[in-house]
Design a protein around this motif. Sequence first.
Motif, short mmCIF file in Angstrom:
data_model
loop_
_atom_site.label_atom_id
_atom_site.label_comp_id
_atom_site.label_asym_id
_atom_site.label_seq_id
_atom_site.Cartn_x
_atom_site.Cartn_y
_atom_site.Cartn_z
N ALA A 33 4.96 -3.03 8.25
CA ALA A 33 6.37 -2.98 7.89
C ALA A 33 7.04 -1.71 8.40
O ALA A 33 8.25 -1.64 8.49
N LEU A 34 6.26 -0.72 8.73
CA LEU A 34 6.81 0.54 9.21
C LEU A 34 7.02 0.49 10.71
O LEU A 34 6.29 -0.19 11.42
N PRO A 35 8.02 1.23 11.22
CA PRO A 35 8.25 1.22 12.66
C PRO A 35 6.97 1.60 13.43
O PRO A 35 6.33 2.59 13.11
N GLY A 36 6.63 0.79 14.39
CA GLY A 36 5.43 1.05 15.17
C GLY A 36 4.16 0.56 14.52
O GLY A 36 3.09 0.63 15.09
N GLY A 37 4.27 0.05 13.29
CA GLY A 37 3.09 -0.38 12.55
C GLY A 37 2.35 -1.53 13.21
O GLY A 37 1.15 -1.66 13.08
N GLU A 38 3.10 -2.35 13.93
CA GLU A 38 2.44 -3.49 14.56
C GLU A 38 1.44 -3.06 15.63
O GLU A 38 0.60 -3.83 16.04
N THR A 39 1.53 -1.81 16.06
CA THR A 39 0.58 -1.31 17.06
C THR A 39 -0.36 -0.27 16.47
O THR A 39 -1.07 0.39 17.20
N ALA A 90 2.56 -5.86 -2.26
CA ALA A 90 2.65 -5.53 -3.69
C ALA A 90 1.33 -4.92 -4.17
O ALA A 90 1.33 -3.94 -4.93
N LEU A 91 0.22 -5.48 -3.72
CA LEU A 91 -1.08 -4.95 -4.10
C LEU A 91 -1.29 -3.56 -3.50
O LEU A 91 -1.81 -2.66 -4.17
N GLU A 92 -0.89 -3.36 -2.25
CA GLU A 92 -1.00 -2.04 -1.62
C GLU A 92 -0.24 -1.00 -2.44
O GLU A 92 -0.77 0.08 -2.72
N THR A 93 0.98 -1.33 -2.82
CA THR A 93 1.81 -0.41 -3.58
C THR A 93 1.18 -0.09 -4.93
O THR A 93 1.13 1.07 -5.35
N GLU A 94 0.68 -1.12 -5.60
CA GLU A 94 0.04 -0.92 -6.90
C GLU A 94 -1.20 -0.05 -6.78
O GLU A 94 -1.40 0.89 -7.57
N ALA A 102 6.29 8.67 0.12
CA ALA A 102 7.17 8.33 1.24
C ALA A 102 7.07 6.85 1.64
O ALA A 102 8.08 6.22 1.95
N ILE A 103 5.88 6.29 1.60
CA ILE A 103 5.72 4.91 2.08
C ILE A 103 5.93 3.86 0.99
O ILE A 103 6.00 2.68 1.29
N THR A 104 6.04 4.29 -0.26
CA THR A 104 6.21 3.31 -1.34
C THR A 104 7.62 3.36 -1.93
O THR A 104 7.85 2.77 -2.97
N ARG A 105 8.53 4.02 -1.29
CA ARG A 105 9.93 4.09 -1.79
C ARG A 105 10.58 2.74 -1.73
O ARG A 105 10.38 1.92 -0.95
#
Length: 122
Positions: free
Chosen positions: A10-16, A39-43, A119-122
Amino acid sequence: MPQQASMAFALPGGETSKPSRKRPIDLVHLTRETFGNRALETEILSLFSRQISGIVNRLSQANADERVRLAKSLKGSARAVGAFRVADLAESIERSPGNTKLLSELHPEIDDVRDYIAAITR
């Protein structure tokens, strides 16, 4: 209802993204562990962030046996979420519980992980 993209993708560049020990959390590893369920990652990351705060505070006050137990717990949790630098330091503390230099090295790593999670769970 469409499934949310995992953090790694989901983050820019994440697909690579490739697995990385340079980031505080290896998002590719985390995505694999959670089957891409955002959702599981965030939890999991939220739970991990709370857990590491408690463990780090207790590590410096613990006796050697307790320090080994806490470090082992931290190592397992950190590896599960992909916080490999934290896991490596925890393993070193587990092997040398009397080495206070390792504890001082752990604190900035924990701070980096907690900041990254925030930063990544905002």
